[in-house]
Write a protein that holds these residues in place. Sequence first.
Motif, PDB file in Angstrom:
ATOM      1  N   TYR A 148    -106.175  13.641  54.751  1.00 20.72           N
ATOM      2  CA  TYR A 148    -105.028  13.673  55.656  1.00 20.72           C
ATOM      3  C   TYR A 148    -103.712  13.711  54.889  1.00 20.72           C
ATOM      4  N   ALA A 149    -103.770  13.736  53.557  1.00 21.46           N
ATOM      5  CA  ALA A 149    -102.567  13.747  52.732  1.00 21.46           C
ATOM      6  C   ALA A 149    -102.869  14.447  51.415  1.00 21.46           C
ATOM      7  N   ASP A 150    -101.818  14.871  50.731  1.00 23.42           N
ATOM      8  CA  ASP A 150    -102.006  15.379  49.376  1.00 23.42           C
ATOM      9  C   ASP A 150    -102.505  14.234  48.488  1.00 23.42           C
ATOM     10  N   PRO A 151    -103.326  14.522  47.493  1.00 27.29           N
ATOM     11  CA  PRO A 151    -103.813  13.457  46.608  1.00 27.29           C
ATOM     12  C   PRO A 151    -102.651  12.708  45.958  1.00 27.29           C
ATOM     13  N   PRO A 152    -102.622  11.376  46.057  1.00 26.46           N
ATOM     14  CA  PRO A 152    -101.513  10.593  45.483  1.00 26.46           C
ATOM     15  C   PRO A 152    -101.720  10.359  43.984  1.00 26.46           C
ATOM     16  N   VAL A 153    -101.753  11.427  43.230  1.00 28.00           N
ATOM     17  CA  VAL A 153    -102.028  11.370  41.796  1.00 28.00           C
ATOM     18  C   VAL A 153    -100.848  11.947  41.023  1.00 28.00           C
ATOM     19  N   ASP A 154    -100.852  11.693  39.697  1.00 29.60           N
ATOM     20  CA  ASP A 154     -99.795  12.179  38.815  1.00 29.60           C
ATOM     21  C   ASP A 154     -98.435  11.723  39.357  1.00 29.60           C
ATOM     22  N   ASP A 155     -97.513  12.645  39.576  1.00 30.91           N
ATOM     23  CA  ASP A 155     -96.174  12.238  39.996  1.00 30.91           C
ATOM     24  C   ASP A 155     -96.149  11.705  41.430  1.00 30.91           C
ATOM     25  N   LEU A 156     -97.222  11.941  42.203  1.00 30.80           N
ATOM     26  CA  LEU A 156     -97.281  11.398  43.563  1.00 30.80           C
ATOM     27  C   LEU A 156     -97.852   9.983  43.600  1.00 30.80           C
ATOM     28  N   ARG A 157     -98.300   9.477  42.460  1.00 29.48           N
ATOM     29  CA  ARG A 157     -98.735   8.076  42.398  1.00 29.48           C
ATOM     30  C   ARG A 157     -97.541   7.160  42.659  1.00 29.48           C
ATOM     31  N   LEU A 158     -97.784   6.086  43.387  1.00 23.51           N
ATOM     32  CA  LEU A 158     -96.743   5.117  43.725  1.00 23.51           C
ATOM     33  C   LEU A 158     -95.584   5.771  44.477  1.00 23.51           C
ATOM     34  N   ARG A 159     -95.933   6.740  45.314  1.00 27.73           N
ATOM     35  CA  ARG A 159     -94.981   7.334  46.234  1.00 27.73           C
ATOM     36  C   ARG A 159     -95.597   7.362  47.632  1.00 27.73           C
ATOM     37  N   LYS A 160     -94.741   7.471  48.636  1.00 29.67           N
ATOM     38  CA  LYS A 160     -95.235   7.567  50.005  1.00 29.67           C
ATOM     39  C   LYS A 160     -96.141   8.795  50.129  1.00 29.67           C
ATOM     40  N   PRO A 161     -97.169   8.704  50.994  1.00 30.66           N
ATOM     41  CA  PRO A 161     -98.090   9.835  51.130  1.00 30.66           C
ATOM     42  C   PRO A 161     -97.390  11.048  51.714  1.00 30.66           C
ATOM     43  N   ARG A 162     -97.842  12.214  51.290  1.00 24.56           N
ATOM     44  CA  ARG A 162     -97.272  13.453  51.792  1.00 24.56           C
ATOM     45  C   ARG A 162     -98.335  14.211  52.580  1.00 24.56           C
ATOM     46  N   PRO A 163     -97.959  14.741  53.729  1.00 26.93           N
ATOM     47  CA  PRO A 163     -98.934  15.505  54.524  1.00 26.93           C
ATOM     48  C   PRO A 163     -99.529  16.640  53.701  1.00 26.93           C
TER      49      PRO A 163
END
Length: 396
Positions: free
Chosen positions: A43-58
């Motif tokens: 339900y979201a882009d994988p929260p990895v790399d630069d998306l780690r410790l960020r709000k989830p993105r659709p």
Amino acid sequence: MKSLLLSTLLTATVGAVPSAQIKDGIIQGFTSNRVENFFGIPYADPPVDDLRLRKPRPLSKPLGTFDATSPPRICPQKAMAGDLPILDTWPESLSNILLSFNATAQNVGEDCLTVNVQRPVDTKADAKLPVLFWIFGGGFEQGATNTSDWSTLVTKSIEQGGVIVVAVNYRLNSFGFLGGKELKAEGETNLGLHDQRLGLEWVHENIEAFGGDPEKVTLWGQSAGSISVHNHLLINNGDNKSNRTGKPLFRSAIMDSGTSFDAEPVDSATAQAQYDFIVSHVGCESSAPSHSSLECLRKVPWQKIVDATNALPRFLSENGFFIDYVPRPDPSSSFFTAAKFNGSQPIVDVPLIVAHQEDEATTFLQATSGITSDAKLVAMLHQQFPTTPRDFRESL
């Protein structure tokens, strides 16, 4: 054994593959008895790399034809049980329940933001069935959607017209509920709650394709999941409407063993000390000033953050029980400004069922068997509630 069971179920249902056409692709599941199952739908882009410790993105990319027949990946877990001598006096069948909190999970990783959908067999897209949105418990430290199978509930519901159960995976411990002024400055706090909220948005947009009614969603959680349900009543100053459609994301809620849980602000001394500990343990202290400690945390291998998280006190230990990770109020954002309903705090006006999980508190109290003096009790309470005046704790 799981692979063999899954293979047997799939073999028994060849030629009857259930599917649903959502906006991101075609989801294909499998049928077991009278239940159609769709596991691990992102339900979201994988929260990895630069998306780690960020709000989830659709989701930013289509899924195409998605195979939803395998158990989903589990979010990184924290071991919860320490050395508890009292377990030596318990029957093995009981002590193993607590020891299971330390079991090494398989198929663990950061790319874990998925939902499971279970519905009655032969449900049509226009069925408009009510939906239960399940949020698992685990002290905000561990847990996963695959720990609960709702087949029996779904099967029994058929006699009453049927119900669809959606279970959400959300980030836990340091990955989902880390505090500190650094995360507050970026607006990246209470990420696990944001995950749950985006999961609700996914249901709002996609559940009709599975035969569900987005206007008949009930939140349901146990323990930390129940506290999460309560928090969704307070989020956005008591506004449960979708950011995209303006319509309510849920119409009712059920809470099992958990309602309000007060917590210090997200940038409090307690939260900051936890952040600083994680930063130090993974070796990110030396990253400043050329790079921020938060930027460093986004670059280190995720397993190093898991190891640092597991170096914190255990939820259940011989010195008592300690909740390290909880949703913490962030007054700089309207998303979650208060963790406790105080009478003046706006709250979603929906029907509620509030209950308790039998013997859950009994499980926690086993960790206090070593608290044999007033001084030890006060010390445990101080670690759990460090800003409470000492004279108040001593008067209890």
